[in-house]
Write an enzyme that holds these catalytic residues in place. Structure first.
Site, PDB file in Angstrom:
ATOM      1  N   SER A 118       5.421   4.154   1.050  1.00 51.49           N
ATOM      2  CA  SER A 118       6.101   5.178   1.837  1.00 51.49           C
ATOM      3  C   SER A 118       7.479   4.667   2.262  1.00 51.49           C
ATOM      4  O   SER A 118       8.238   4.191   1.437  1.00 51.49           O
ATOM      5  CB  SER A 118       5.219   5.561   3.034  1.00 51.49           C
ATOM      6  OG  SER A 118       5.687   6.725   3.664  1.00 51.49           O
ATOM      7  N   HIS A 141       5.832   8.677  -1.961  1.00 52.16           N
ATOM      8  CA  HIS A 141       5.293  10.032  -1.827  1.00 52.16           C
ATOM      9  C   HIS A 141       6.244  10.868  -0.983  1.00 52.16           C
ATOM     10  O   HIS A 141       7.242  10.359  -0.452  1.00 52.16           O
ATOM     11  CB  HIS A 141       3.873  10.019  -1.236  1.00 52.16           C
ATOM     12  CG  HIS A 141       3.797   9.488   0.169  1.00 52.16           C
ATOM     13  ND1 HIS A 141       2.641   9.457   0.909  1.00 52.16           N
ATOM     14  CD2 HIS A 141       4.752   8.968   0.990  1.00 52.16           C
ATOM     15  CE1 HIS A 141       2.867   8.943   2.095  1.00 52.16           C
ATOM     16  NE2 HIS A 141       4.139   8.637   2.172  1.00 52.16           N
TER      17      HIS A 141
END
Length: 272
Positions: A118, A141
């Site tokens: 992330s 993501h």
């Protein structure tokens, strides 16, 4: 070495500092979670320092941009070694940490010891050199948010998320080998990269031997975690011992009974 920054970090600090935190909320925040920056010497050509990001990127974990700023101000190192094992966290804290490192005069050497997921994958890209452990991984993501409100509020939140995603893609596109379309597709799918895949895609440059990393998060924090990521930081299991050879002369039932009686007497004599 100066690198392009995403947003002037003082602007983000101004927004982050507007958070309404009660004394009770502040009291719950751990202090000094990030270890003090360690200055290294001894035969090095450059004055070096080491930092560790081994948890979620968040004000609430103590791993936040202000803490990073304070620690960076404590060193005049020409070379900063940043070790990462993090599931990500706050986008804006992470973006600011990226900017602080990108704007620093020192050469930044990043070591992905376990996971850079992330927003931690963005922080990792602040490195002039990015090393990844042979059993390390990178995950990217789309950003997400918890929202409450009517349709207007939800549409506004979706627009904000789109802008945040675009800012992250800008960094990925500048620092990796993937184009915008490939990055967007990978983020939509939540993509996990092994060490070799991370190097091939440009999220890392060099693969190094595995090293154990202390993780304050657990693999169960992620939904749909690939099997390869479940063993991050674990040592290979020792081979199962071979079954001992059976003795040539097996004891009789009488031997077993006598031994049981002997153990029972010892237990009785010692009050066990």
């Amino acid at each position: 070495m100066k690198r392009p920054v995403l947003i002037e970090h003082e602007e983000i600090f101004e927004a982050l500092d507007q958070r309404k935190l009660t004394p009770a909320m502040k009291a719950k925040r751990p202090e000094n979670v990030l270890p003090e920056i360690t200055n290294l010497s001894g035969g090095r050509k450059k004055k070096a320092a080491t930092m560790y990001l081994y948890d979620a990127v968040s004000y609430w974990t103590g791993n936040d941009a202000r803490s990073f700023q304070r620690m960076l101000a404590q060193t005049d190192a020409e070379e900063i070694h940043l070790h990462i094992n993090s599931p990500g966290g706050s986008v804006f804290e992470g973006v600011t940490i990226f900017n602080l490192l990108a704007d620093h005069d020192a050469d930044v050497i990043v070591h992905i010891d376990g996971l850079a997921a992330s927003i931690a994958s963005v922080i990792a890209l602040a490195g002039d050199t990015i090393n990844i452990a042979e059993n390390g991984m990178v995950m990217i993501h789309n950003p997400s948010v918890v929202a409450w409100g009517d349709a207007t509020v939800m549409r506004k939140q979706a627009e904000i998320l789109d802008k945040i995603r675009d800012a992250i893609v800008n960094t990925y596109e500048t620092r990796t080998k993937l184009d915008r379309a490939a990055l967007t597709t990978a983020m939509d799918a939540e993509t996990w990269y092994s060490a070799d895949e991370a190097i091939l895609s440009g999220f890392a440059m060099h693969k190094v031997s595995a090293s154990e990393a202390t993780a304050l998060w657990v693999p169960g924090d992620f939904e749909g975690l690939p099997a390869a990521a479940m063993i991050l930081g674990k040592k290979p299991a020792d081979p199962a011992p071979a079954d001992p050879p059976e003795p040539e002369n097996m004891g009789t039932l009488e031997d077993v009974t006598a031994a049981s009686d002997f153990i029972a007497r010892i237990r009785a004599n010692h009050g066990l």
